[in-house]
Design an enzyme around this catalytic site. Structure first.
Site, PDB file in Angstrom:
ATOM      1  N   CYS A   1       0.248   5.272  -1.178  1.00  0.00           N
ATOM      2  CA  CYS A   1      -0.293   4.546  -2.050  1.00  0.00           C
ATOM      3  C   CYS A   1      -1.192   5.396  -2.829  1.00  0.00           C
ATOM      4  O   CYS A   1      -2.085   6.070  -2.431  1.00  0.00           O
ATOM      5  CB  CYS A   1      -1.132   3.419  -1.517  1.00  0.00           C
ATOM      6  SG  CYS A   1      -1.721   2.189  -2.389  1.00  0.00           S
TER       7      CYS A   1
ATOM      8  N   HIS B   1       5.235  -3.974  -1.903  1.00  0.00           N
ATOM      9  CA  HIS B   1       3.851  -3.215  -1.715  1.00  0.00           C
ATOM     10  C   HIS B   1       3.208  -3.442  -2.930  1.00  0.00           C
ATOM     11  O   HIS B   1       1.793  -3.819  -3.064  1.00  0.00           O
ATOM     12  CB  HIS B   1       4.417  -1.701  -1.811  1.00  0.00           C
ATOM     13  CG  HIS B   1       3.196  -0.804  -1.835  1.00  0.00           C
ATOM     14  ND1 HIS B   1       2.743  -0.046  -0.845  1.00  0.00           N
ATOM     15  CD2 HIS B   1       2.262  -0.611  -2.821  1.00  0.00           C
ATOM     16  CE1 HIS B   1       1.594   0.699  -1.280  1.00  0.00           C
ATOM     17  NE2 HIS B   1       1.380   0.474  -2.329  1.00  0.00           N
ATOM     18  N   GLU B   2       3.713  -3.582  -4.197  1.00  0.00           N
ATOM     19  CA  GLU B   2       2.848  -3.758  -5.574  1.00  0.00           C
ATOM     20  C   GLU B   2       2.564  -5.359  -5.612  1.00  0.00           C
ATOM     21  O   GLU B   2       1.301  -5.346  -6.020  1.00  0.00           O
ATOM     22  CB  GLU B   2       3.875  -3.469  -6.627  1.00  0.00           C
ATOM     23  CG  GLU B   2       4.324  -1.919  -6.679  1.00  0.00           C
ATOM     24  CD  GLU B   2       3.116  -1.032  -6.638  1.00  0.00           C
ATOM     25  OE1 GLU B   2       1.850  -1.271  -6.752  1.00  0.00           O
ATOM     26  OE2 GLU B   2       3.640   0.203  -5.982  1.00  0.00           O
TER      27      GLU B   2
ATOM     28  N   HIS C   1      -0.748  -5.586  -3.799  1.00  0.00           N
ATOM     29  CA  HIS C   1      -1.919  -5.213  -4.830  1.00  0.00           C
ATOM     30  C   HIS C   1      -2.306  -6.309  -5.650  1.00  0.00           C
ATOM     31  O   HIS C   1      -3.512  -6.410  -5.678  1.00  0.00           O
ATOM     32  CB  HIS C   1      -1.489  -4.147  -5.593  1.00  0.00           C
ATOM     33  CG  HIS C   1      -1.520  -2.621  -4.882  1.00  0.00           C
ATOM     34  ND1 HIS C   1      -2.820  -2.382  -4.477  1.00  0.00           N
ATOM     35  CD2 HIS C   1      -0.608  -1.891  -4.739  1.00  0.00           C
ATOM     36  CE1 HIS C   1      -2.498  -1.008  -4.046  1.00  0.00           C
ATOM     37  NE2 HIS C   1      -1.148  -0.545  -3.994  1.00  0.00           N
TER      38      HIS C   1
HETATM   39 NI    NI Z   1      -0.260   1.072  -3.638  1.00  0.00          NI
END
Ligand code: NI
Length: 177
Positions: free
Chosen positions: A102, A144-145, A148
């Protein structure tokens, strides 16, 4: 257009849920310039993806994609994609474990379990609504995004801290290519 500073773990913006973008604002100069900045910043840092909170903007916008990526040398190309207000509406029961890094965690990496296949609902950079079924590494990047945008970092998803560390050390141990 421009390259923005990447916000790193410890900044509270990474722990907040990002706000939805009003769909009528997607064509606006403000939103379009955020998208361009995200793409420029992601490319500059060889990211596989980048979410707006990582450049200090609390909006549900993410970008991902690359032709080839030195951070993930085993992965094939993924078309450059922008997702706005993305929602993962279905996760497959099958999960895959794989190393993720990341940009907000510098060179730290660890193993994370992700659904192999997801069904996605989102808006694209033109304001069009899309639904897609996506598998493999692209599905991993999106999960993953989207994390966020919800204020979740990969560390919170790591089941095994024996598989966590700095890229250089993990490479020396042949844990990652
Ligand atoms: Ni990330």
């Amino acid at each position: 257009m421009g390259i923005k500073r990447i916000v790193r773990a410890g900044d509270p913006i990474l722990k907040n849920k990002a706000n939805e973008v009003s769909v009528k604002d997607i064509p606006s100069e403000k939103i379009q310039s955020i998208i361009h900045d995200l793409i420029d910043t992601m490319k500059q840092h060889n990211g596989a993806g980048l979410a707006a909170p990582q450049v200090g903007i609390g909006l549900q916008i993410l970008v991902y994609g690359f032709d080839s990526n030195p951070r993930y040398p085993g992965e094939g190309p993924i078309p450059l994609t922008t997702l706005i207000n993305p929602k993962i509406i279905k996760y497959s029961d099958e999960q895959l474990i794989g190393f993720e890094g990341c940009l907000s965690l510098d060179t730290l990496r660890g193993e994370v379990k992700r659904a192999e296949t997801i069904e996605l609902s989102a808006y694209n950079e033109k304001g069009g609504h899309i639904t897609r079924i996506i598998s493999g590494f692209e599905a991993r990047v999106i999960q993953h995004e989207v994390d966020h945008l919800m204020g979740t970092l990969i560390i919170e998803r790591m089941p095994n801290f024996d598989k966590f560390g700095f890229t250089e050390e993990l490479k020396a141990q042949n844990q990652i290519p």
